[in-house]
Enzyme design. Structure first.
Site, PDB file in Angstrom:
ATOM      1  CB  THR A 133      60.012  55.870  25.969  1.00  0.00           C
ATOM      2  OG1 THR A 133      58.840  56.495  26.524  1.00  0.00           O
ATOM      3  CG2 THR A 133      61.143  55.937  26.983  1.00  0.00           C
ATOM      4  CG  ASP A 166      61.839  53.611  22.758  1.00  0.00           C
ATOM      5  OD1 ASP A 166      62.536  54.312  22.005  1.00  0.00           O
ATOM      6  OD2 ASP A 166      61.953  53.604  23.993  1.00  0.00           O
ATOM      7  CE  LYS A 221      72.824  68.037  11.224  1.00  0.00           C
ATOM      8  NZ  LYS A 221      72.730  67.141  12.397  1.00  0.00           N
ATOM      9  CG  ASP A 228      78.064  66.911  13.514  1.00  0.00           C
ATOM     10  OD1 ASP A 228      77.319  67.478  14.326  1.00  0.00           O
ATOM     11  OD2 ASP A 228      77.636  66.247  12.554  1.00  0.00           O
ATOM     12  CG  ASN A 239      65.358  58.917  28.926  1.00  0.00           C
ATOM     13  OD1 ASN A 239      65.078  59.395  27.840  1.00  0.00           O
ATOM     14  ND2 ASN A 239      64.446  58.486  29.781  1.00  0.00           N
ATOM     15  CE  LYS A 283      76.129  65.639  16.808  1.00  0.00           C
ATOM     16  NZ  LYS A 283      75.740  64.686  15.758  1.00  0.00           N
TER      17      LYS A 283
END
Length: 768
Positions: A147, A150, A182, A307, A317, A347
């Site tokens: 958080t 945020d 990547k 991906d 979360n 991923k």
């Protein structure tokens, strides 16, 4: 200014402040004793407030804690607490270690056992209690730190992100986006196991000399950075299949600047190019599998990249729980279209729940080796990491069918308070010590890293100076220019005389028949239309030239097809026919006779057989089976001259539209399509003074040098006929009126070559 400011400068300051109504008198706070003199002259008294009536504040105004443009004095409470994080700069060199899980010795369970593993329960809405695969305190701290950002606005977030990730500033270099970097990062660290896959003995799975394509798939990965990197590495030697959600995150093939996208074919499941691309729909998965297998000779792709992800803003979360079905479906597609020995990259996010860990376990049993890896090009503050799988084992159908069943159950339980909470029992996950240890190790390595980068305020994060990985050139992203076709042609054929392209074929008539006396030196192809040079400048930018001296390149009109840029071909434009009678359809198609440049690769000096082999691979790569609206591109069927009789077997008389009901000579190709033949192209493939002959003693063909009398069974390099020689010495046996090549033809001109004349000549000069 300086240690002795003038009276004039003080007066200017005072005038400005009075003008804006800020105060009635001026006080200068300074560590320089000279300034206090001027302060007292302006009426300042120690302990008294500012202003005419000493009504102002007495204490010094604190420095602003403003962030961005959100108001004077804004202070972010999240950064106000003490930071129990030790930051240690790792220096200039970053070493990325690959940790493979130990090889799984547990056999793949059967489908009956797997179905008993599925556990359905109440839908979870929290993750704080998932401590089976990570220490509780570590998980709690990591979730609390999610958080931190945020309260940051967009620009602050971008600055913090850049400072926390030294590779952020390289962006996508000349690629579409950061995803390409990547993929380049992962491919390099894993010894190019994706763009140059090898078997367990270290031998390449794809051999260019055998004209094999590297087949790959890219799912849930729009706009397509992963695929752009692969095509940049492999060019036209690869063919990609893609499925992603239709909409704003679709593949943006028009933005592939580093590579040509013509070798990539999106397919969206049920409905094909008109489908929705939703990977969670079982119908889409089944249809995508069918399409890929049909176009890879039922073998599947060499590797698949996934991906997938979506915005979880405000619920960060719960990202692992929210993305659980997406993760499962990506695994399911991989097991559905990978060939045995193939590789997989996907991923993942946090791996704390038994559901996610169970999915990794199923991969662990299905592949030879598995690794969880976070590349340096991935933002260190996020939960992203990649599962890398090498060598798909045979006999994993049960795992694939089980995941298909689980996905169906997840769809049934949508909009209810029930969910699939486990796909592998806890006792199985924790009972495999090697697997369990490596999962915990990965989690407890990644969680502190995320926490460290989330807690560091943007102003404190060290800005590193790591450079772009060495495998990627330091170039800017530039839109490919639309060149003038004539100029591009001259650029591509550097070193060749342009006049050689204007040569017309020698007609094969009784007087020139001796030219093919060395029968084994020649190949032949059935002619059916006018010959052109075809120049591809990318997508539908295709130009034709008839070989005339005027060198006038014209846009290929009324054709819907695509060619990658810097492609130069020698072709015929053919009217193919399908069916007979009123149902017959005409299809304009391109038949390739020879190739010079393939997507920037110059193949003119290759042997004719090799050029044909390469262009066949090229056509497989650029073909679009899903696009029935596109005009087809094909390679001419090539015959040895001594096997000419095989051609006549495929000639027949058919009634065609516009023939007035009269049968016409027709040549049938590899399937039921046919066209009206106009003759036979004959190409010399052995360069003087070499020729080919047949040894009756060894029953083998060999090369013979007429000048030096040397003979060899191996191909002499100087016997290879480059394109310009093949083009100059080609012959055309025109099947005009009076030339009899089919038994039903009654009119025969004795002054012209018939089928029997040519076949008798070939038998005379070649008797194996």
């Amino acid at each position: 200014r300086g240690n002795n400011p003038s009276k004039k400068s003080t007066t200017v300051c005072e005038t400005l402040l009075f003008a804006f109504g800020c105060c009635d008198s001026l006080t200068v706070y300074t560590v320089n004793p000279f300034y206090s003199v001027y302060s007292m002259k302006m009426g300042y008294r120690e302990g008294a407030g500012l202003g005419k009536f000493e009504q102002g504040r007495k204490d010094i105004v604190e420095a602003s804690t403003q962030r961005g443009r959100r108001g004077l004095g804004l202070k972010l409470k999240v950064f106000d607490r003490e930071l129990n994080v030790q930051w240690q700069d790792d220096g200039q060199n970053v070493y990325e270690q690959v940790d493979w899980f130990p090889e799984c010795s547990v056999p793949v369970p059967d489908l009956v056992e797997l179905r008993d593993w599925m556990v359905i329960g109440k839908r979870k809405e929290e993750i704080e209690d998932e401590t089976e695969f990570c220490a509780g305190e570590l998980l709690k701290n990591m979730l609390r730190c999610k958080t931190v950002f945020d309260e940051l606005e967009g620009e602050e977030m971008r600055r913090a992100r850049t400072r926390s990730n030294p590779y952020e500033t390289i962006r996508g270099v000349f690629f579409l986006n950061r995803a390409a970097m990547k993929m380049a990062n992962i491919d390099h660290v894993f010894d190019y196991m994706f763009t140059n896959p090898k078997d367990s003995n270290g031998k390449p799975l794809v051999r260019d000399k055998d004209a094999e394509l590297l087949y790959f798939a890219d799912v849930c990965a729009g706009p397509g950075g992963f695929s752009e990197y692969v095509l940049w590495r492999r060019r036209w030697n690869a063919k990609g299949f893609g499925m992603t959600l239709k909409g704003p995150c679709d593949f943006k093939l028009e933005d592939f600047f580093a590579a040509s996208s013509e070798m990539f074919e999106p397919y969206y499941g049920e409905g094909g190019v008109d489908g929705d691309g939703d990977i969670t729909r079982p119908e889409n998965i089944s249809e995508f599998r069918r399409f890929v297998l049909e176009n890879t000779e039922r073998k599947g792709v060499h590797f698949i990249m996934a991906d997938g992800g979506f915005s979880v803003e405000g619920r960060e979360n719960l990202q692992e729980i929210l993305c659980k079905q997406l993760l499962l479906c990506q695994f399911l597609v991989a097991l559905s279209i990978l060939r045995t020995g193939g590789n997989f990259l996907c991923k993942t996010f946090d791996l704390f729940t038994p559901f996610s860990v169970g999915l990794i376990y199923l991969l662990y049993t299905s592949f030879e080796r598995v690794s969880l890896f976070k590349p340096v090009t991935s933002r260190p503050a996020n939960s992203e990491r990649y599962v890398v799988c090498r060598g798909l084992k045979p006999g994993i159908d049960a795992v694939r069918d089980y995941l298909f069943t689980v996905n169906q159950k997840l769809n049934q339980l949508k909009d209810t308070d029930q969910d699939v909470n486990m796909v592998v029992p806890l006792h199985v996950l924790k009972g495999n010590i090697d697997f369990y240890t490596n999962i915990v190790k990965s989690n407890e390595r990644c969680a502190p890293m995320q926490r460290k980068h989330k807690l560091m305020p943007p102003s404190l994060l060290p800005l590193s100076h790591h450079s772009c990985p060495q495998l990627i050139p330091d170039k800017a992203r530039v839109t490919p220019s639309t060149s003038d076709p004539k100029r591009k042609f001259y650029e591509l054929i550097q070193g060749s005389d342009p006049e050689t392209f204007s040569y017309k074929p020698t007609l094969l008539v009784p007087k020139t028949l001796d030219k093919i006396s060395h029968v084994l030196d020649y190949r032949c192809m059935v002619a059916g239309g006018e010959q052109f040079f075809l120049l591809g400048l990318g997508k539908s930018q295709i130009y034709i030239w008839d070989g005339s001296v005027s060198m006038r390149w014209k846009k290929l009109e009324n054709f819907k097809t695509e060619l990658p840029r810097e492609t130069l071909l020698f072709v015929e434009i053919i009217q193919e026919l399908k069916g007979e009678g009123k149902a017959q359809r005409r299809i304009s198609s391109i038949h390739i006779l020879d190739a010079l440049i393939l997507n920037g690769t110059d193949i003119r000096v290759q042997h004719f057989n090799q050029r044909i082999q390469m262009v066949e691979k090229f056509v497989k790569a650029v073909s679009k089976p899903s696009r029935s609206d596109m005009n087809p591109i094909r390679v001419k069927e090539v015959y040895r001259l001594e096997e000419m009789e095989r051609i006549f077997v495929r000639l027949e008389m058919k009634i065609t539209k516009g023939s007035g009901g009269m049968p016409r000579l027709s040549y049938t190709g590899r399937d039921d399509r046919h066209f009206l033949p106009t003759g036979l192209h004959i190409v010399k493939t052995v360069n003087d003074p070499w020729t080919m002959a047949y040894s009756k003693t060894s029953k083998r063909k060999y090369f013979y040098n007429i000048k030096t009398k040397e003979s060899t069974y191996e191909l002499p390099p100087d016997s290879i006929t480059p394109f310009h020689v093949c083009h100059f010495e080609r012959l055309l046996w025109a099947w005009e009126e009076g030339v009899r090549v089919h038994d039903s033809q009654t009119r025969c001109d004795s002054e012209k070559l018939s089928k029997e004349n040519v076949l008798s000549f070939i038998r005379l000069h070649y008797q194996p």
